[in-house]
Scaffold this motif. Structure first.
Motif, PDB file in Angstrom:
ATOM      1  N   LEU A 216       0.971  -1.147  -0.155  1.00  0.00           N
ATOM      2  CA  LEU A 216       0.084   0.059   0.006  1.00  0.00           C
ATOM      3  C   LEU A 216       0.896   1.204  -0.059  1.00  0.00           C
ATOM      4  O   LEU A 216       2.063   1.425   0.551  1.00  0.00           O
ATOM      5  N   ALA A 217       0.495   2.116  -0.687  1.00  0.00           N
ATOM      6  CA  ALA A 217       1.244   3.425  -0.716  1.00  0.00           C
ATOM      7  C   ALA A 217       1.407   4.079   0.753  1.00  0.00           C
ATOM      8  O   ALA A 217       2.259   4.535   1.205  1.00  0.00           O
ATOM      9  N   GLU A 218       0.184   3.850   1.516  1.00  0.00           N
ATOM     10  CA  GLU A 218       0.264   4.327   2.760  1.00  0.00           C
ATOM     11  C   GLU A 218      -0.295   3.217   3.560  1.00  0.00           C
ATOM     12  O   GLU A 218      -1.422   2.879   3.388  1.00  0.00           O
ATOM     13  N   PRO A 219       0.332   2.615   4.692  1.00  0.00           N
ATOM     14  CA  PRO A 219      -0.235   1.466   5.443  1.00  0.00           C
ATOM     15  C   PRO A 219      -1.623   1.983   6.215  1.00  0.00           C
ATOM     16  O   PRO A 219      -1.777   3.040   6.458  1.00  0.00           O
ATOM     17  N   THR A 293      -0.608  -3.566   5.497  1.00  0.00           N
ATOM     18  CA  THR A 293       0.704  -2.905   4.570  1.00  0.00           C
ATOM     19  C   THR A 293       0.729  -3.302   3.130  1.00  0.00           C
ATOM     20  O   THR A 293       1.368  -2.673   2.233  1.00  0.00           O
ATOM     21  N   GLU A 294      -0.416  -4.306   2.747  1.00  0.00           N
ATOM     22  CA  GLU A 294      -0.139  -4.626   1.370  1.00  0.00           C
ATOM     23  C   GLU A 294      -1.430  -5.466   1.105  1.00  0.00           C
ATOM     24  O   GLU A 294      -2.147  -5.683   2.038  1.00  0.00           O
ATOM     25  N   ARG A 326      -7.904   3.495  -1.745  1.00  0.00           N
ATOM     26  CA  ARG A 326      -6.606   3.916  -1.330  1.00  0.00           C
ATOM     27  C   ARG A 326      -5.604   3.333  -2.627  1.00  0.00           C
ATOM     28  O   ARG A 326      -6.072   3.092  -3.528  1.00  0.00           O
ATOM     29  N   ARG A 329       1.416   0.823  -4.346  1.00  0.00           N
ATOM     30  CA  ARG A 329       2.650   1.252  -5.173  1.00  0.00           C
ATOM     31  C   ARG A 329       3.100   0.135  -5.977  1.00  0.00           C
ATOM     32  O   ARG A 329       2.957  -0.944  -5.769  1.00  0.00           O
ATOM     33  N   GLU A 336       1.550   4.756  -8.875  1.00  0.00           N
ATOM     34  CA  GLU A 336       0.640   4.338  -7.828  1.00  0.00           C
ATOM     35  C   GLU A 336      -0.504   3.877  -8.544  1.00  0.00           C
ATOM     36  O   GLU A 336      -0.894   4.395  -9.562  1.00  0.00           O
TER      37      GLU A 336
END
Length: 1127
Positions: A216-219, A293-294, A326, A329, A336
RNA sequence: AGGCCCGUAGCUCAGUGGUAGAGCACUACCUUGACACGGUAGGGGUCGGCAGUUCAAUCCUGCCCGGGCCUACCA
């Protein structure tokens, strides 16, 4: 060619097709018999357009089948008075031909087509076409195909090319042809777009489902996540298990014709199969505590992740609810990607429930991209190598890139496992290269409006499919049809009549336009691409007839009568012809579609070049003759249309058939000397019963053949003629007629000659469509031999036999004669009496008046055909006199007793009779059981019940006679005093046996009761028995008439002579078998006895049965006997 | 995944709600004056399995097993 009809008066002993075939084909061509006359409105038209073979190809057996069946239809219709056009032609076969020529140039010169340039390359292809195209013609001629060569067409002829342009332009004007950038199937090796149909799916390709993680670009923080999960758990408890899957399934099908259907089953089945085992190790569903996170996705094609522009999840999937909207990346390219929710693409139960989206390289993803307005990034180019968009992987082969991408991801610690995965894999139909879905500008046909019309036409019955089951296939495909990609990046074909200006505007026109229709610029270039081969094929039924010109051919022969082709091209070709024909001719292109089976080798394998089992029809025609091949193919074309496994034995068998016919004609020619056809009705000249019988059989064969042809039953057509020629004509009639033909009674002889000539003439005409060559040769010979005036020049223009009434009485009348001959032959065969041993003193009894008459009249034939010397025919309708040392065969309406004393041992006879009896018992048991069932008698149709009663009666009569005989033989068998085993030696007659007399009496009673019609006979039976017994002491009963060679010495088995009864000698040593106990008879005085009818000898029922009068019935009955016994 | 088709004699295949057929192959005998590419006779089948409907099933229905084909964009 002046002497081509000078067939030698004496035919060679065997048919040699080599000497015949080419000669007659030339003859037909010279006479112009194949040519249709469009101006002739006096005859009804019949038209078939030959499915055009690929011009550079060579015909295989599939083509031979097509050619044969169509030629059968055309020759039949032509002989039946139709104005027949069978139009030949070839197809340019764009991709196939181009590949062949490219390969050849590469092989010989080491050059590619690009080295040569377009113009030079096309010259080479044309040269190739001219060189190899002629072989197809030769092959068709060798097969005897009566094609109208004057109308031969090629799909790239000027006329047909014009039709192609006309159609393209008109469809474009109607907005039914359009150009668009879409995802299409691309073959990186052939370097062209393909239509959906040209994709060959490898069904269970063993692939790998490989998972990796998009970070993820931001967790997502843990707190946010916990809140989400609490909500999820609640929802999960409420939600019905299938819900999400159901939605996914139904949504996916929204675009399809029948959205709701079976979505539920599909969804739940999928869940059962995959969801449960997945769940435990599902990386998406089992988060470790802490922030997310992913997101993990699975793919079979990791390299396409370079073109990913989104990750999709199902909107109802709680696991991912917090992630929708969301960004993730791209781990290799840095950009993104959004996480999107899509109910169509995503099945939450499959894999992780998260899908990577590659709009430029996957058909589902392409649609998803359109729905969500995603960018479409092409990372694979037309050559199968990665594009510049692939960043560090640019220039790499797509399969190499797959490995590298996996390595790169693993290196970053993003690999999340893999498992084997079975999946369909699209390959190029032509070269088997794995296809690549690519984004590309192509021309398409908007097909749905055309399909709608084509569906309706079939629904209304304007075109009929045979076998009918193909209608469903056609309908299903038509209803589910997708737009047709018609442009191909090839050189060989119809160049698309569209031009573009430097600004990229397109102008579609019939001829090169002066200026761009949009901006008026004059610098136009024609589209380099060509049209799909099937585009021109779709026009074949009318383009070949001259369209768009309003030609006479078109007016006369469109719609064509029959489209005969393989079911493998029902979509490629048949469906498209329907659409185009209806659109441009406002009528269906053909009334009937006959879909023939596929020809396979003897092992059932598809014939293909790579397997090396392709057979050139010429190899077979040279070896066995075209007629044998044609007849075989026709005989194997069954109603269901199951695939044909062609075995050489079968062809050999039908070559033998041609030879049989040949020799039948030889026989005729030898016996037609002095016979001149004067146009009389053969039926009027017929004298012998066999003459009338054969004419009846002939009528039946004609009716069956015509009926089979009308129903496209090629197998039945073949067998009807085969059976008549071989069994009726050769086995029976020729043998039966020899007496008359060799004899010196002019009227009888002339009758036989007339019937023989007529039967042969008719059979040859009947057979001509299947075996044109041998029938022409023989027919010409026959014509010459009998000096027939008024016969046409050729059998192929002689009238085809027409349906006619069958003289069933005549057909049936010979039944007893055939039956008696069969019975005697059966005894001879079973008892191993060699043919050269003439049987003496054969007796025939139990004859109805009709049977008696015919047997008496035809006894000469019986003597000859069963090699009997001395036939005694009992004239009072009663059974033959029982006596030892004889074999008995009981048929329906007659009974034959063959004295065998001194010829053969009686143990064999005992066994033989037991076999018969067992069979009768078994049959009787079945019939009796049914009749004993009150429900059967009440509920079954009356005629079925009557039939059963008749049958019971017959069987009981037969059984009684056999049992009587068996007891007699058994008695002999059980004789306690074995005589010396000197076969043939005279032995003393058996001592008078009171016991035997009693038994005989009982049997006779039973016989009379069961079999004879009148019950009063039963009362007289005992009396008759007495007489019979008394008569045994006399040389010959007064009830007999005697026929045949009168020997100086009495016949061996004549009662009262020393020859009588020596059989015991060799038999007695064997222990006697217990005679089968007669079943206690139920319902003895059954009503059936009342309605017992006079036997006419043959079967009195089912007068339409073709077998009724022949010996077949009994032959099979005999076979059954032994079978039954074994059980 | 869906659809269609097939399973009947050793082989290749017809066929039918009430007696199972053909061709070839096989066995025995036969150069009988059209044909040895022939003749005569014979052997060989619980019609894939199990249920159901029916007076009656090889045939109709359902399920199962085995084989094939077509269609289909499941990562």
């Amino acid at each position: 060619m002046t002497d081509q009809r000078d067939t030698p008066a004496e035919l060679p002993k065997a048919y040699q097709h080599h000497h015949v075939e080419a000669r007659w084909y030339r003859f037909w061509m010279e006479r112009g018999y194949f040519r249709a006359d469009a101006a002739d409105r006096t005859r009804p038209p019949f038209c078939i357009v030959l499915p055009p073979p690929n011009v550079t190809g060579s015909l295989h057996l599939g083509h031979a089948l097509t050619a044969t069946l169509q030629d059968v239809l055309c020759r039949w219709k032509r002989m039946s008075g139709f104005n027949v056009l069978w139009l030949p032609g070839t197809d340019h076969a764009g991709i196939a031909t181009q590949m062949v020529v490219e390969k050849e140039i590469l092989r010989t010169e080491g050059k590619s087509r690009h080295d040569l340039g377009r113009a030079a390359f096309l010259e080479r292809v044309w040269a190739w076409k001219d060189k190899y195209g002629s072989r197809i013609g030769e092959q068709h001629q060798a097969l005897g195909a009566s094609l109208d060569w004057s109308r031969e067409r090629f799909t790239m002829d000027e006329g047909l090319s014009r039709a192609v342009r006309e159609v393209f332009v008109r469809l474009h004007e109607e907005k039914l042809v359009y150009r668009e950038k879409k995802l299409i199937n691309w073959c990186p090796r052939c370097h062209t777009a393909l239509s959906d149909l040209e994709v060959h799916y490898e069904e269970n390709h063993r692939g790998e489902l490989w998972s990796f993680a998009y970070p993820l670009a931001e967790p997502v923080p843990a707190a946010e996540r916990a809140a989400e999960e609490a909500g999820s758990a609640r929802r999960r408890a409420e939600a019905k298990p299938e819900q999400s899957a159901e939605e996914a399934g139904s949504a996916r099908r929204r675009a399809e014709a029948k959205p709701e259907q079976s979505a539920e089953e599909a969804g739940s089945a999928r869940r059962r199969a995959e969801a449960k085992p997945e769940q435990s190790d599902d990386p998406g569903g089992q988060h470790p505590p802490g922030p997310i996170t992913e997101i993990v996705v699975a793919t079979t094609r990791p390299e396409t992740m370079l073109g990913d522009t989104a990750v999709a999840v199902h909107p109802d999937d709680e696991r991912y609810r917090s992630l929708v909207g969301r960004m993730v990346r791209h781990p290799l390219l840095g950009r993104e990607l959004p996480v999107i929710a899509d109910p169509v693409l995503v099945d939450p139960t499959f894999g992780t429930g998260a899908v990577k989206v590659t709009p430029a390289h996957d058909f589902n993803d392409f649609e998803t991209g359109r729905r969500h307005g995603l960018p479409m990034i092409s990372v694979i180019g037309p050559d199968g190598r990665m594009t510049a968009e692939a960043g560090p992987f640019a220039g790499m082969d797509r399969f190499e890139a797959r490995k590298r991408v996996k390595e790169a991801l693993a290196l970053k610690g993003l690999e999340r496992g893999s498992r084997p995965h079975l999946m369909p894999l699209g390959r190029c139909q032509r070269c088997e290269t794995v296809l690549e879905p690519l984004l590309s500008d192509q021309w398409f046909v908007r097909i749905e409006p055309l399909a709608r019309t084509a569906i309706r036409a079939v629904g209304e019955g304007k075109t009929r499919f045979i076998p009918e089951s193909w209608t469903n296939t056609y309908m299903a495909w038509m209803r589910n049809i997708h737009d047709w990609c018609i442009s191909r990046q090839l050189w060989w074909g119809h160049q698309i009549p569209a031009w573009y200006c430097p600004d990229g505007h397109w102008t579609v026109a019939r001829e090169r336009p002066r200026a761009c229709a949009t901006c008026g610029q004059g610098e136009l270039r024609q589209d380099e691409d060509v049209l799909d081969t099937w585009f021109s094929s779709a026009l074949w039924p009318f383009s070949t007839l001259g369209w768009p010109e309003p030609t006479e051919d078109l007016a006369t022969f469109y719609p064509t009568s029959v489209m005969e082709t393989g079911h493998d091209i029902i979509f490629f070709w048949v469906a498209r012809m329907m659409m185009m024909g209806l659109h441009f001719m406002q009528d269906v292109p053909f009334r009937v579609v006959f879909l023939h089976p596929m020809v396979r080798d003897e092992k059932g394998q598809k014939m293909s070049k790579t397997r090396g089992n392709v057979i050139d029809p010429l190899d077979i025609t040279q070896r066995y003759g075209a007629d044998a091949l044609r007849f075989t193919l026709a005989a194997l074309t069954t109603a269901q249309g199951r695939d044909i496994k062609l075995a050489s034995e079968r062809i050999e068998g039908y070559r033998a058939f041609a030879n049989k016919l040949w020799n039948a004609t030889r026989f005729a020619l030898m016996n037609l000397a002095g016979f001149a056809a004067a146009g009389e009705d053969p039926a009027a000249l017929a004298r012998a019963p066999a003459d009338r019988w054969l004419l009846a059989r002939l009528s039946r064969a004609v009716n069956e053949t015509v009926g089979a042809l009308e129903a496209f039953r090629f197998d039945d057509t073949a067998s009807a003629i085969y059976h008549f020629v071989w069994h009726d004509l050769c086995d029976w009639y020729i043998e039966l007629s020899k007496e008359a033909l060799y004899g010196d009674d002019p009227a009888t002889k002339r009758g036989a000659q007339a019937v023989l000539a007529h039967a042969l003439d008719t059979a040859l005409r009947l057979l001509h469509p299947l075996m044109p060559f041998v029938t022409e040769e023989l027919w010409q010979t026959l014509k010459k031999a009998i000096g027939a005036s008024g016969w046409p020049e050729s059998v192929m223009v002689a009238p085809y036999p027409k349906r006619r009434p069958v003289d069933e009485a005549a057909e049936r009348s010979l039944g007893p004669v055939i039956g008696v001959i069969d019975a005697i032959r059966n005894v001879r065969g079973e008892m191993n009496v060699p043919w050269k041993t003439a049987l003496r003193g054969v007796e025939v009894g139990s004859l109805s008046p009709e049977a008696l008459a015919i047997v008496r009249q035809e006894q000469g034939r019986i003597l000859r055909l069963a090699n009997v010397e001395g036939l005694r025919i009992r004239e009072d309708g009663r059974p033959t006199e029982q006596r030892p040392g004889s074999a008995v065969s009981v048929g329906e309406g007659f009974e034959v007793r063959v004295p065998l004393a001194g010829v053969v041992d009686m143990a064999a006879e005992l066994a033989r009779v037991d076999k018969e009896l067992a069979k009768v018992q078994a049959d009787l048991g079945g019939v009796q059981k049914r009749l004993d069932n009150p429900s059967f008698v009440q509920k079954a149709p009356p005629d079925v019940v009557d039939e059963a009663r008749d049958r019971l009666e017959e069987l009981e009569a037969k059984k009684a006679k056999l049992e009587a005989h068996r007891r007699l033989v058994g008695e002999v068998d059980a004789s306690p005093e074995p005589a010396p085993a000197t076969a043939g030696a005279a032995a003393p007659p058996p001592p008078p046996d009171a016991d035997l007399g009693a038994r005989l009496r009982a049997e006779a009673e039973r016989t009379a009761r069961a079999g004879a019609a009148e019950t009063r006979e039963a009362e007289a039976a005992a009396e008759r028995l007495k007489e019979d017994l008394a008569r045994q002491a006399q040389p010959l009963g007064p009830a007999y008439m005697e026929m045949g060679v009168v020997e100086a010495t009495p016949a061996p088995s004549r009662p009262g002579t020393a020859n009588d009864g020596p059989a015991e000698a060799t038999v007695a040593a064997k222990p006697a078998k217990a005679a089968p106990r007669a079943k206690p008879e139920k319902g003895k005085d059954r009503a059936g006895a009342k309605k017992a009818k006079a036997r006419t000898g043959g079967r009195s029922k089912r007068p339409t049965s073709s077998k009724a009068a022949t010996g077949e019935k009994r032959a099979t009955a005999r076979k059954k006997a032994s079978k039954q016994r074994r059980r």
